[in-house]
Motif scaffolding. Structure first.
Motif: not given
Length: 172
Positions: A126-135, A105-113
């Motif tokens: 949680y391991e970032e290397s296993k992310d399939v998509l971030r928006v 979460p962020g004040e103006t935008e957030s990242v969905f993982i």
């Protein structure tokens, strides 16, 4: 007729206490009950499984859920997001499958993982290397208080709302 003895009375008292304790324990509702949001968008069935904590007078965004840190997007197990067909989220492809879902979460935008390890407890492993998509999506403030975390699949995407915060990802 025999008189009840002390051992017999103690046993009956213990049994009565056990039954009453079990009855009260069953009536207590969990603080973060399981919930599911489901819907269809462009022929794809979307299912979001999560545990829904309540605000209970706490400041959520930026306090209980810190800005800039990976959050499990619910309580207990990590939230899961499942689609039975490939979809486009914010113009990016998410293949059909089941994913753990996290938010930064962020004040103006957030990242969905969307992470490939679907079954996780919280965000502890949680391991970032296993992310399939971030928006990245805009973080919105609302005037309506959502006491309990809620996900909703809507015509053109899905929303997450809690306290006075809202995020929406568009799906094509």
């Amino acid at each position: 007729m025999k008189k009840p003895n002390f051992t017999h009375c103690s046993f009956l008292l213990a049994l009565a206490l056990l039954i009453s304790t079990a009855t009260f324990a069953q009536e207590e509702k969990p603080k973060s009950p399981p919930a599911t949001a489901t819907g269809e968008i462009n022929g794809a069935t979307i299912t979001i499984d999560y545990h829904a904590p309540s605000a209970r007078g706490r400041v959520i965004w930026g306090d209980l859920v810190p800005f800039g840190e990976v959050w499990r997007a619910g309580a207990n197990d990590a939230t899961t997001f499942e689609t039975d067909k490939d979809i486009q989220i914010e113009g990016e492809t998410l293949p059909a499958g089941k994913y753990s879902f996290f938010i930064i979460p962020g004040e103006t935008e957030s990242v969905f993982i969307f992470n490939s390890v679907a079954k996780q407890w919280g965000a502890y492993d949680y391991e970032e290397s296993k992310d399939v998509l971030r928006v990245t999506i805009p973080s919105q403030q609302t005037s309506t208080m959502e006491e309990q975390l809620v996900y909703e699949v809507v015509d053109d995407g899905f929303e997450v709302r809690w306290e006075y915060g809202k995020g929406k990802a568009h799906i094509e």
